[in-house]
Scaffold this active site. Structure first.
Site, PDB file in Angstrom:
ATOM      1  N   TYR A 145      38.619  35.570  51.153  1.00 55.39           N
ATOM      2  CA  TYR A 145      38.957  36.956  51.447  1.00 55.39           C
ATOM      3  C   TYR A 145      38.495  37.382  52.830  1.00 55.39           C
ATOM      4  O   TYR A 145      39.123  38.218  53.464  1.00 55.39           O
ATOM      5  CB  TYR A 145      38.320  37.890  50.407  1.00 55.39           C
ATOM      6  N   LYS A 195      35.728  24.154  42.301  1.00 63.12           N
ATOM      7  CA  LYS A 195      36.753  23.112  42.447  1.00 63.12           C
ATOM      8  C   LYS A 195      36.097  21.994  43.245  1.00 63.12           C
ATOM      9  O   LYS A 195      36.536  21.624  44.345  1.00 63.12           O
ATOM     10  CB  LYS A 195      37.988  23.714  43.151  1.00 63.12           C
ATOM     11  N   ASP A 227      40.660  24.871  37.237  1.00 69.55           N
ATOM     12  CA  ASP A 227      41.875  24.674  36.427  1.00 69.55           C
ATOM     13  C   ASP A 227      41.518  24.462  34.957  1.00 69.55           C
ATOM     14  O   ASP A 227      42.138  25.020  34.048  1.00 69.55           O
ATOM     15  CB  ASP A 227      42.738  23.520  36.985  1.00 69.55           C
ATOM     16  N   ASP A 251      38.836  36.533  41.120  1.00 72.22           N
ATOM     17  CA  ASP A 251      39.968  37.465  41.099  1.00 72.22           C
ATOM     18  C   ASP A 251      40.980  37.014  40.054  1.00 72.22           C
ATOM     19  O   ASP A 251      41.433  37.795  39.217  1.00 72.22           O
ATOM     20  CB  ASP A 251      40.614  37.513  42.493  1.00 72.22           C
ATOM     21  N   ASP A 255      41.509  38.483  35.751  1.00 78.64           N
ATOM     22  CA  ASP A 255      42.763  39.001  35.187  1.00 78.64           C
ATOM     23  C   ASP A 255      43.124  38.245  33.909  1.00 78.64           C
ATOM     24  O   ASP A 255      43.574  38.829  32.924  1.00 78.64           O
ATOM     25  CB  ASP A 255      43.931  38.865  36.186  1.00 78.64           C
TER      26      ASP A 255
HETATM   27  C1  IPM Z   1      40.804  43.108  42.300  1.00 78.30           C
HETATM   28  C2  IPM Z   1      42.074  43.296  43.069  1.00 78.30           C
HETATM   29  C3  IPM Z   1      41.768  43.225  44.559  1.00 78.30           C
HETATM   30  C4  IPM Z   1      41.188  41.856  44.848  1.00 78.30           C
HETATM   31  C5  IPM Z   1      42.975  43.529  45.469  1.00 78.30           C
HETATM   32  C6  IPM Z   1      43.575  44.871  45.167  1.00 78.30           C
HETATM   33  C7  IPM Z   1      42.622  43.398  46.919  1.00 78.30           C
HETATM   34  O1  IPM Z   1      43.018  42.357  42.685  1.00 78.30           O
HETATM   35  O2  IPM Z   1      39.869  43.907  42.488  1.00 78.30           O
HETATM   36  O3  IPM Z   1      40.739  42.162  41.503  1.00 78.30           O
HETATM   37  O4  IPM Z   1      41.930  40.891  45.059  1.00 78.30           O
HETATM   38  O5  IPM Z   1      39.965  41.745  44.850  1.00 78.30           O
HETATM   39 MG    MG Z   2      42.440  41.167  41.069  1.00 78.96          MG
END
Ligand code: IPM
Ligand code: MG
Length: 370
Positions: A145, A195, A227, A251, A255
């Site tokens: 990032y 990884k 993975d 990240d 999710d």
């Molecule tokens: C998160 C989001 C952010 C990230 C984006 C919006 C930049 O996906 O907080 O997980 O990638 O960190």
């Molecule tokens: Mg995210």
């Protein structure tokens, strides 16, 4: 004199303002019950700030955050601002900048699947029966990032894009240490995700995590390749406790973990730095789900992630554990009552709007923290 909590409220875009309204009403109800006061400053951020001032993170907003002890954040971004130069877009110019500016290196994302919500999980019922909670600890200020160089240039007549992954030992060590400390308060089990079969960064990551682990012999450490981790979460979510990983893997995996609990609308987060402010610890608290432009303005978004982020703020920044648990218990009771926003609805449950869910949770606050 009751304690006064200085909080910057940055609602942002999309569903941000709708779910924030529910969290703020809940916070003031909680303040009355638990005997603290809240001093809120609202400030513009994201696309809303671009429209009003031309910048996603106006100086004025940053100054207000500086003067606060915590930031309660909604969400930023949306199709309207996607054509701006990348460095001016809400995500990079506001959210990533805030994370870096306040050195918020530790992102805690507790993926909680309440037993009553097992039916909302896309996983087979026997895999999630009884619910689970996996705490994802994501490094937030390093890796791909932020590494330099980060650019697109022309070489030999074609464009070439470069992102750089960099981790220093000290960055890995501080997140690992935090993960081990937190694991001690839980089931004492950590999975570190990397990884290491491909990346230099991951070799260093694994070495440093092992070195820190030597100081925590009471905590069980396992390493998983990213993975494989993605696969094991789906195969056996109940076998995990704390997961620690670098920025991009965190990240993606957070999710996935959120979806395993039923909906990303349930996932709160705390981003913590090194800075103490007197008795308080500065932090930024945000739902992990983003702006959800497809459902914004319809009053149907799930406010729970924002509400649980508020609980995390009370716990981690203000050390108000009882108030934090009061909120968590109220969320649990609202779910137990059968109310569901659309994202977590299943057959036989009562469909609720954002407002109805928020108000049901608020009315359960007085029931106490347990
Ligand atoms: C998160 C989001 C952010 C990230 C984006 C919006 C930049 O996906 O907080 O997980 O990638 O960190
Ligand atoms: Mg995210």
């Amino acid at each position: 004199m009751p304690t006064t909590l200085k909080i910057s409220v940055l609602s942002g875009d999309g569903i941000g303002p709708e779910i924030m309204t529910e969290a703020i009403e809940l916070l003031s109800r909680c303040a009355a019950l638990d005997g603290f006061e809240v001093a809120i400053t609202e400030a513009l951020v994201g696309g809303a700030a671009i429209d009003a001032t031309g910048k996603a993170l106006p100086d004025e907003t940053l100054a207000r955050c500086e003067a606060s002890d915590a930031i309660l954040f909604g969400a930023v971004g949306g199709p309207k601002w996607e054509r701006l130069p990348p460095s001016e877009q809400p995500e990079r110019a506001a959210l990533l900048r805030l994370r870096k500016h306040f050195s918020l290196f530790a992102n805690l994302r507790p993926a909680l699947c309440l037993p009553e919500l097992a039916a909302a999980s896309p996983l087979r019922p026997d895999l999630v029966e009884g619910g689970f909670e996996i705490l994802c600890i994501r490094e937030l200020t390093g890796g791909l990032y932020f590494g330099q160089p980060k650019e697109t240039r022309v070489e030999k007549g074609e464009k070439i894009a470069v992102d750089t992954m960099v981790y220093r030992e000290s960055e890995i060590e501080r997140i690992a240490r935090l993960a081990f400390e937190i694991a001690r308060l839980r089931q004492r089990k950590i999975v570190s995700v990397d990884k290491a079969n491909v990346l230099e960064n991951s070799l260093l990551w694994r070495n440093v995590v092992n070195r820190v682990a030597a100081e925590y012999s009471d905590v069980e450490l396992t390493h998983l390749l990213v993975d494989n981790a993605a696969m094991q979460f789906i195969r056996a979510p109940k076998s995990f406790d704390v997961v620690v990983t670098e920025n991009l893997f965190g990240d993606i995996l957070s999710d996935e973990l959120a979806m395993l609990t039923g909906s990303i609308g349930m996932l709160p987060s705390a981003s913590l730095g090194t800075g103490d402010r007197g008795a308080y610890r500065f932090g930024l608290y945000e739902p992990s789900g983003g702006t959800a432009p497809d459902i914004a303005g319809k009053g149907i978004a799930n406010p729970i992630a924002q509400i649980l982020s508020t609980a995390m703020m009370l716990r981690h920044s203000f050390h108000l554990e009882v108030a934090a648990r009061r909120i968590e218990a109220a969320v649990h009771r609202a779910i137990a009552s059968g109310l569901r926003t659309r994202d977590i609805w299943s057959e036989g449950m009562q469909l609720a709007s954002t407002r109805e869910m928020g108000s049901e949770i608020r009315s359960n606050l007085a029931g106490g923290p347990f």
